[in-house]
Design a protein around this motif. Structure first.
Motif: not given
Lengths: 445, 476
Positions: A43, A46-47, A65-67, A69, A86, A89, B30-37, B387, B392
């Motif tokens: 992750q 992604n920054y 943008t997707l990641c 992670k 992903t 998705e 569900k979406l893997q793209a979510s949350h990228a801290p 989701r 943001r």
């Protein structure tokens, strides 16, 4: 002349200015309109994609943008399955292309992103373009080259019928002007005035259809001295597209702009038009200066350092020496391309100046070089402002990223308004330097 | 709550119920793209760079350190925080190093860093690259220490190796190695722990200044703010204190517990000092164990008197009303729960919106601590945020939030001004220095002032420009 020569950065311990290949590849991919970027990465990487997102002026309401992670599990067992999931998705997104970028982790453990993209392609409506751009593959400029090559090979593979009087523009985003889009806009405007069609811009707000049409360009114009050399060679070798202005610094300052425009005028047989543009532009700059009286004229033969990327830094050498009548004593460039180094040396010989030069500088080498050379004026960034602390450098003109002054509107350095923008930076720095920091006495009211 | 569109809501219950679900492994977006801290590397870096004259030596490619050095060091630290330009050294690993290993290069880099920067400490931070290829950073640190003047530590901080929290925690544990056996115990002296400030941007110094002011008023001395711009020497003497305290249980907890277990230094366990009760609890939690309770009571009395009108205003205004508190970019989840406690203390019904399961998971010890202390507000999680998982501003989340707020009678929204619910908005963003601190007595005054602005000006039009900027024109 100096007690000791400025340092050249070593490879082992670097305090870098330039990001990694993943960052450059993301900058390039995010310049394609209607696409999304999927970083196959932990992750944190992604920054870097987020940074690239801002650099391409993307709008979060339009671009996603997707990641993947990646965590320890994927590093141990591989992350291909997660990547495939992903990508699927991403079907939810309204996009025409998905750029899949691989970071260090998955590349070292051997995830085959190309194979995953090929396998999932039939299951989605958008085009999937894998780009293997792990950070360890090089600098952000290498990343730009890697991504451009991947795009050209996958999206511009077919030979198209050449469009007369046309160009494709390469690597406008490899430019440390914080609002480089204005430089691109100036180029596009000039080309339109010369009747030259821009077939494709690699990349900024570039539709996929433009990319597919790249091979129809008659000429290619590189807008960076830091990246894009490989793409230009590829276009020349594969499609016979003619490179333009190869040995000319980019159009920053009166002389550079005149040379650059003249070269274009000759190539496209529109010399009268370019002469008109040059005359109008030079008159506008002179008249504006006559009305506003920029203080830059007070710096006559002051020792100056230029610490920048090659794209801004090389043309600045002539601007500083000729137009501002400064004496360059240090030129430190953030990148180290052989082509750019040759161009810099040609410029220095032509101008008959002998500053210390550091190619591929890092923050430490910059600080030490400034300490050795002790310039009175520095063209650089906020980093140099702080690196100059204690060195008694009165003026640091922040012209390359990062700069502390916020810009809501894009400001070019290219062309004639670009000269005025640079003079404005200098004027404001001069005012800040002279602004009273305390009052001698208090007013009565 | 009424009139709320249940299709928009994925969870509605208490904080405790949400915690239970998270512990059962439910509610995974569900979406893997979510949350990228931030990754573990970033957060480790933040802690380490909170020590003065340290060289964080990043063993990886240039992308890893540059995010932190570019944004954090230059803009946040040099420009805003008066921190000098500090090094961010990097071994800049390339393809050859990945194939053949980078330990030799790392050893050379430590020697160079020591010679170049004259540091008080060098900390090697590993990244994904060096971690996967198996470079022995600890071994190199031990070897390097024999060759250089500065102490050398190594931290395994590969981005894939843990969540953002683990980076903070591992870094705090690492710097405990610098703490020397105490030569004495300094009476009335504490460490403030859990900070990540210095050449990093995390804490807001206004809050730290307020708690420091209160401690000084009580006569409590601070050895070090760890790691908020502390020196290596202060770290060495960190075991000479009587007590450790933190202004945020969340951030201090790991280091506090570890120092208690390893060195026997007690740790004052309190929440964030938001509002009167929490502030009193926070001060007394430190003053009592030091035998300074009677002085603290006097300070509290004096300070309370100064904000009496603000406290009365808060109670008068909030009593019987619903306070909808949103966790968005700022003020963040733990602060939002602290605000929930504060408004409940003033008689309001607190509803926390959009605390995400990932937040619960990553802050579980702190959330459980708050639950144990009776903070168990009503929680609503909307579909859009769950989701997409993005913190943001998103159009969908905004629409759902507005609908959720409409479901309450006469609510007040506590969050930030980037939301447009049809009710008074208390702008608690931490990016408006005019109304900082939020902690302590000055915080009570500032939050009362913000509430007053919200209520006095609720009839004024909101900005179509900013709303369009954030969410597009479709929601106008």
């Amino acid at each position: 002349m100096y007690k000791e020569a400025p340092l050249t950065p070593t490879e082992a311990c670097l305090d870098p200015y330039v990001r990694c290949a993943l960052s450059g590849a993301a900058q390039t991919a995010l310049g394609v309109r209607g696409s999304a970027v999927l970083a196959h990465a932990p992750q944190g990487c992604n920054y870097l994609v987020d940074g690239a997102f801002s650099w391409q002026d993307c709008d979060y309401a339009q671009t996603t943008t997707l990641c993947t992670k990646l965590c320890e599990d994927e590093i141990v067992h591989g992350g291909e399955e997660l990547l495939a999931r992903t990508i699927l998705e991403a079907k939810e997104l309204e996009i025409s292309a998905l750029f899949v970028l691989s970071a260090c982790g998955p590349e070292i453990v051997g995830d085959d992103i190309v194979a995953v993209c090929e396998e999932t392609q039939p299951k989605v409506d958008f085009k999937i373009i894998p780009i293997e751009c792990a950070g360890f593959r090089g600098s952000q400029y290498d990343g730009i080259d890697i991504a451009l090559e991947a795009m050209l090979r996958t999206l511009a593979a077919t030979e198209r019928k050449t469009i007369p009087n046309s160009v494709c523009l390469v690597a406008p985003h490899a430019n440390a002007n914080p609002t480089w889009m204005a430089d691109l806009a100036w180029v596009q405007d000039v080309l339109a005035k010369l009747g030259i069609k821009v077939v494709a811009t690699l990349t900024h707000e570039t539709p996929l259809s433009e990319l597919a049409n790249t091979s129809a360009a008659e000429c290619v114009l590189q807008l960076s001295h830091d990246a894009g050399y490989k793409a230009v060679s590829y276009l020349a070798d594969t499609f016979g597209i003619e490179p333009l202005c190869v040995d000319t610094p980019l159009p920053v300052g009166l002389t550079n702009t005149r040379r650059w425009l003249t070269a274009l005028g000759k190539r496209f047989d529109v010399e009268q038009v370019t002469e008109g543009l040059i005359a109008d532009g030079e008159r506008m700059v002179t008249e504006t200066c006559r009305r506003r009286w920029p203080v830059a004229r007070f710096f006559y033969r002051t020792p100056a350092a230029i610490v920048a990327d090659a794209t801004v830094g090389i043309p600045l050498v002539r601007f500083a020496t000729e137009e501002m009548e400064l004496t360059p004593t240090l030129v430190a460039l953030r990148s180290v391309r052989a082509e750019a180094e040759r161009l810099l040396n040609r410029e220095l010989n032509d101008l008959r100046v002998t500053p210390h030069t550091v190619c591929g500088t890092d923050v430490y080498a910059t600080r030490r070089s400034l300490e050795t050379v002790r310039p009175r004026v520095v063209f650089g960034s906020t980093i140099e402002r702080h690196a100059c602390e204690g060195l008694d450098v009165p003026y640091v003109f922040e012209v390359v990223r990062p700069v502390r002054h916020f810009r809501l509107l894009n400001r070019e350095y290219f062309g004639y308004r670009g000269i005025l923008n640079l003079l404005e930076c200098i004027q404001n720095e001069w005012s800040d330097r002279w602004r009273s920091k305390q009052r001698r006495y208090a007013a009565h009211w | 709550m009424n009139n709320c569109n249940s299709d928009d809501i994925v969870f509605h219950g208490t904080l405790q119920q949400l915690v239970n679900k998270v512990e059962r492994g439910e509610m995974v977006p569900k979406l893997q793209a979510s949350h990228a801290p931030m990754c573990k590397f970033f957060t480790s870096f933040y802690v380490i760079s909170g020590i003065r004259h340290v060289v964080p030596l990043v063993h990886g490619p240039t992308g890893c350190p540059l995010w932190v050095s570019d944004i954090v060091r230059t803009r946040e630290c040099c420009e805003f925080r008066g921190v000098p330009l500090e090094p961010t050294a990097c071994t800049s690993l390339d393809e050859t190093n990945v194939i053949y290993g980078g330990e030799g290069k790392l050893l050379e880099a430590v020697r160079e860093a020591d010679a170049r920067y004259n540091p008080d400490l060098i900390v090697i931070l590993s990244c994904c690259c060096s971690g996967i290829i198996g470079d022995d950073v600890e071994g190199v640190a031990r070897e390097a220490e024999k060759l250089v003047r500065a102490p050398v530590l190594a931290l395994r901080s590969e981005g894939f190796g843990g969540d953002f929290r683990s980076g903070y925690e591992d870094a705090f544990e690492l710097i405990m190695d610098l703490m020397e056996p105490p030569k004495t115990t300094r009476k009335g002296t504490i460490n403030l722990i859990g900070a990540r400030m210095g050449p990093s941007l995390t804490e807001f110094h206004d809050d730290l200044d307020e708690v420091t002011r209160l401690l000084r008023a009580v006569g409590i001395k601070i050895n070090a703010v760890i790691a908020g711009g502390c020196t290596v020497d202060e770290l060495r003497r960190a075991r000479e204190v009587e007590l450790n305290a933190s202004w945020c249980y969340d951030w201090g907890q790991k280091l506090g517990d570890a120092m208690e277990a390893r060195f026997g230094i007690p740790y004052s366990r309190t929440g964030q000092p938001y509002g009167l009760a929490a502030t009193v609890e926070w001060i007394m939690g430190i003053a009592d164990p030091l035998g300074l309770g009677h002085v603290a009571e006097r300070v509290i009395r004096d300070e309370t008197e100064k904000v009496r009108s603000d406290v009365e205003y808060l109670q008068r205004t909030l009593d019987g009303r619903t306070a909808v508190i949103e966790i968005s970019e700022f003020p963040g989840p733990i602060r939002a729960l602290s605000i929930a406690r504060m408004v409940e203390e003033c008689g309001a019904h607190a509803v926390v919106v959009n605390v995400h399961p990932y937040t619960i998971k990553e802050r579980m010890p702190s959330i459980k601590f708050l639950l144990e202390n009776g903070v168990n507000p009503e929680v609503i999680l909307t579909k859009g945020l769950f989701r997409l998982g993005s913190f943001r501003s998103s159009r969908e989340t905004e629409r759902e939030l507005e609908a959720t707020v409409r479901g309450f009678d006469d609510p007040i929204f506590f969050g930030n001004a980037a939301r447009y619910p049809d009710c008074p908005v208390v702008n608690l963003t931490l990016l408006n220095p005019m109304y900082l601190p939020h902690y302590g007595f000055r915080g009570i005054h500032n939050i009362a002032e913000l509430l007053r602005h919200a209520l006095d000006n609720q009839g004024l039009p909101r900005s179509a420009l900013f709303r369009g900027m954030l969410y597009g024109n479709e929601t106008n």
